[in-house]
Design a protein around this motif. Sequence first.
Motif, PDB file in Angstrom:
ATOM      1  N   PRO A   4       0.804  -1.220   0.000  1.00  0.00           N
ATOM      2  CA  PRO A   4       0.000   0.000   0.000  1.00  0.00           C
ATOM      3  C   PRO A   4       0.844   1.280   0.000  1.00  0.00           C
ATOM      4  CG  PRO A   4      -0.167  -1.117   2.113  1.00  0.00           C
ATOM      5  CD  PRO A   4       0.602  -2.018   1.205  1.00  0.00           C
ATOM      6  N   TYR A   5       2.074   1.205   0.493  1.00  0.00           N
ATOM      7  CA  TYR A   5       2.935   2.399   0.466  1.00  0.00           C
ATOM      8  C   TYR A   5       3.321   2.743  -0.971  1.00  0.00           C
ATOM      9  CZ  TYR A   5       3.279   2.164   5.516  1.00  0.00           C
ATOM     10  OH  TYR A   5       2.983   2.166   6.851  1.00  0.00           O
ATOM     11  N   ASN A   6       3.683   1.735  -1.741  1.00  0.00           N
ATOM     12  CA  ASN A   6       4.005   1.972  -3.143  1.00  0.00           C
ATOM     13  C   ASN A   6       2.759   2.409  -3.917  1.00  0.00           C
ATOM     14  OD1 ASN A   6       5.997   1.879  -5.339  1.00  0.00           O
ATOM     15  ND2 ASN A   6       4.602   0.341  -6.147  1.00  0.00           N
ATOM     16  N   ASP A   7       1.619   1.798  -3.610  1.00  0.00           N
ATOM     17  CA  ASP A   7       0.371   2.184  -4.281  1.00  0.00           C
ATOM     18  C   ASP A   7       0.035   3.641  -3.962  1.00  0.00           C
ATOM     19  OD1 ASP A   7       0.215  -0.428  -5.204  1.00  0.00           O
ATOM     20  OD2 ASP A   7      -1.118  -1.074  -3.591  1.00  0.00           O
ATOM     21  N   ARG A   8       0.227   4.033  -2.696  1.00  0.00           N
ATOM     22  CA  ARG A   8      -0.035   5.425  -2.325  1.00  0.00           C
ATOM     23  C   ARG A   8       0.957   6.359  -3.024  1.00  0.00           C
ATOM     24  NH1 ARG A   8      -0.244   7.341   3.913  1.00  0.00           N
ATOM     25  NH2 ARG A   8       2.013   7.032   3.734  1.00  0.00           N
ATOM     26  N   ALA A   9       2.203   5.912  -3.158  1.00  0.00           N
ATOM     27  CA  ALA A   9       3.193   6.721  -3.874  1.00  0.00           C
ATOM     28  C   ALA A   9       2.757   6.945  -5.323  1.00  0.00           C
ATOM     29  CB  ALA A   9       4.563   6.047  -3.816  1.00  0.00           C
ATOM     30  N   GLN A  10       2.215   5.937  -5.953  1.00  0.00           N
ATOM     31  CA  GLN A  10       1.729   6.091  -7.327  1.00  0.00           C
ATOM     32  C   GLN A  10       0.577   7.095  -7.404  1.00  0.00           C
ATOM     33  OE1 GLN A  10       0.825   2.277  -9.069  1.00  0.00           O
ATOM     34  NE2 GLN A  10       2.841   1.469  -8.578  1.00  0.00           N
ATOM     35  N   ALA A  11      -0.315   7.056  -6.420  1.00  0.00           N
ATOM     36  CA  ALA A  11      -1.418   8.024  -6.395  1.00  0.00           C
ATOM     37  C   ALA A  11      -0.877   9.437  -6.193  1.00  0.00           C
ATOM     38  CB  ALA A  11      -2.417   7.663  -5.291  1.00  0.00           C
ATOM     39  N   ARG A  12       0.118   9.579  -5.328  1.00  0.00           N
ATOM     40  CA  ARG A  12       0.726  10.902  -5.119  1.00  0.00           C
ATOM     41  C   ARG A  12       1.380  11.405  -6.408  1.00  0.00           C
ATOM     42  NH1 ARG A  12       0.676  12.226   0.294  1.00  0.00           N
ATOM     43  NH2 ARG A  12       0.815  10.539   1.796  1.00  0.00           N
ATOM     44  N   GLU A  13       2.080  10.519  -7.097  1.00  0.00           N
ATOM     45  CA  GLU A  13       2.702  10.906  -8.368  1.00  0.00           C
ATOM     46  C   GLU A  13       1.655  11.356  -9.380  1.00  0.00           C
ATOM     47  OE1 GLU A  13       6.684   8.077  -8.221  1.00  0.00           O
ATOM     48  OE2 GLU A  13       4.873   7.328  -9.198  1.00  0.00           O
ATOM     49  N   ALA A  14       0.543  10.638  -9.431  1.00  0.00           N
ATOM     50  CA  ALA A  14      -0.530  11.001 -10.370  1.00  0.00           C
ATOM     51  C   ALA A  14      -1.087  12.385 -10.068  1.00  0.00           C
ATOM     52  CB  ALA A  14      -1.643   9.955 -10.330  1.00  0.00           C
ATOM     53  N   LYS A  15      -1.007  12.774  -8.800  1.00  0.00           N
ATOM     54  CA  LYS A  15      -1.468  14.114  -8.403  1.00  0.00           C
ATOM     55  C   LYS A  15      -0.350  15.155  -8.488  1.00  0.00           C
ATOM     56  CE  LYS A  15      -3.987  14.707  -4.964  1.00  0.00           C
ATOM     57  NZ  LYS A  15      -4.333  14.925  -3.601  1.00  0.00           N
ATOM     58  N   GLY A  16       0.857  14.749  -8.858  1.00  0.00           N
ATOM     59  CA  GLY A  16       1.979  15.677  -8.971  1.00  0.00           C
ATOM     60  C   GLY A  16       2.782  15.856  -7.696  1.00  0.00           C
ATOM     61  N   ASP A  17       2.512  15.063  -6.666  1.00  0.00           N
ATOM     62  CA  ASP A  17       3.213  15.174  -5.387  1.00  0.00           C
ATOM     63  C   ASP A  17       4.402  14.210  -5.370  1.00  0.00           C
ATOM     64  OD1 ASP A  17       4.075  15.380  -2.765  1.00  0.00           O
ATOM     65  OD2 ASP A  17       2.232  14.569  -1.881  1.00  0.00           O
ATOM     66  N   LEU A  18       5.496  14.603  -6.023  1.00  0.00           N
ATOM     67  CA  LEU A  18       6.660  13.730  -6.136  1.00  0.00           C
ATOM     68  C   LEU A  18       7.395  13.585  -4.800  1.00  0.00           C
ATOM     69  CD1 LEU A  18       8.021  14.842  -9.622  1.00  0.00           C
ATOM     70  CD2 LEU A  18       6.389  13.028  -9.062  1.00  0.00           C
ATOM     71  N   GLU A  19       7.409  14.640  -3.987  1.00  0.00           N
ATOM     72  CA  GLU A  19       8.057  14.546  -2.669  1.00  0.00           C
ATOM     73  C   GLU A  19       7.307  13.578  -1.766  1.00  0.00           C
ATOM     74  OE1 GLU A  19       8.708  18.383  -0.904  1.00  0.00           O
ATOM     75  OE2 GLU A  19       9.699  19.141  -2.707  1.00  0.00           O
ATOM     76  N   GLY A  20       5.981  13.643  -1.768  1.00  0.00           N
ATOM     77  CA  GLY A  20       5.175  12.708  -0.977  1.00  0.00           C
ATOM     78  C   GLY A  20       5.386  11.275  -1.427  1.00  0.00           C
TER      79      GLY A  20
END
Length: 190
Positions: A129-145
Amino acid sequence: MRVVLAALVVAITLQGAATARTLDEARRVCLDIDHNDPAFAEACGQVIDSPGVGPRERAAALNNRATLSADGQRALRDLDQAIALAPDIAKLFNNRGLALLTDDPRRALADFDAAIRLAPRYLSPLYNPYNDRAQAREAKGDLEGAARDRALMGPLFEAASRGDPDLAGPHASGLRSWEPFILRSEIAAR
């Protein structure tokens, strides 16, 4: 013509009889993960629709049917119902987040947050779920998150890769815990 129709009725009746199963057989196929059975979705539907099936078992059957569904909208409806029945199972939120990731990363992010909040140490090589959440953050433009999430998962990923146990019940690491399916043994642990 009557002979052909009669033969067709007999063939359909025999086919229906061959796929009819008891509730225990349906549970085995749907909840003990015999997902190679051609009637997997039908067996899960039987568990879902059977009276006397508890909410956690029904939620697991909804999740399992959704996991193999080719119909994205039906899968989301099943996962929404499953979460309403058992809002304490992290896999349900993670699986719905995965179903939403492409079309609605904002909602997917909320589901991954919920999965992590429910089971912060639940992670394995193929369930992350951490990697999945990272992908969602990337899709929103939150690369630091996204980078923070991937840093958080490092130690947990190593422990899960070794098979280290973390929690009991539906959030346990171990054999098959990585699967998006929910096993009967996982829901019985509560």
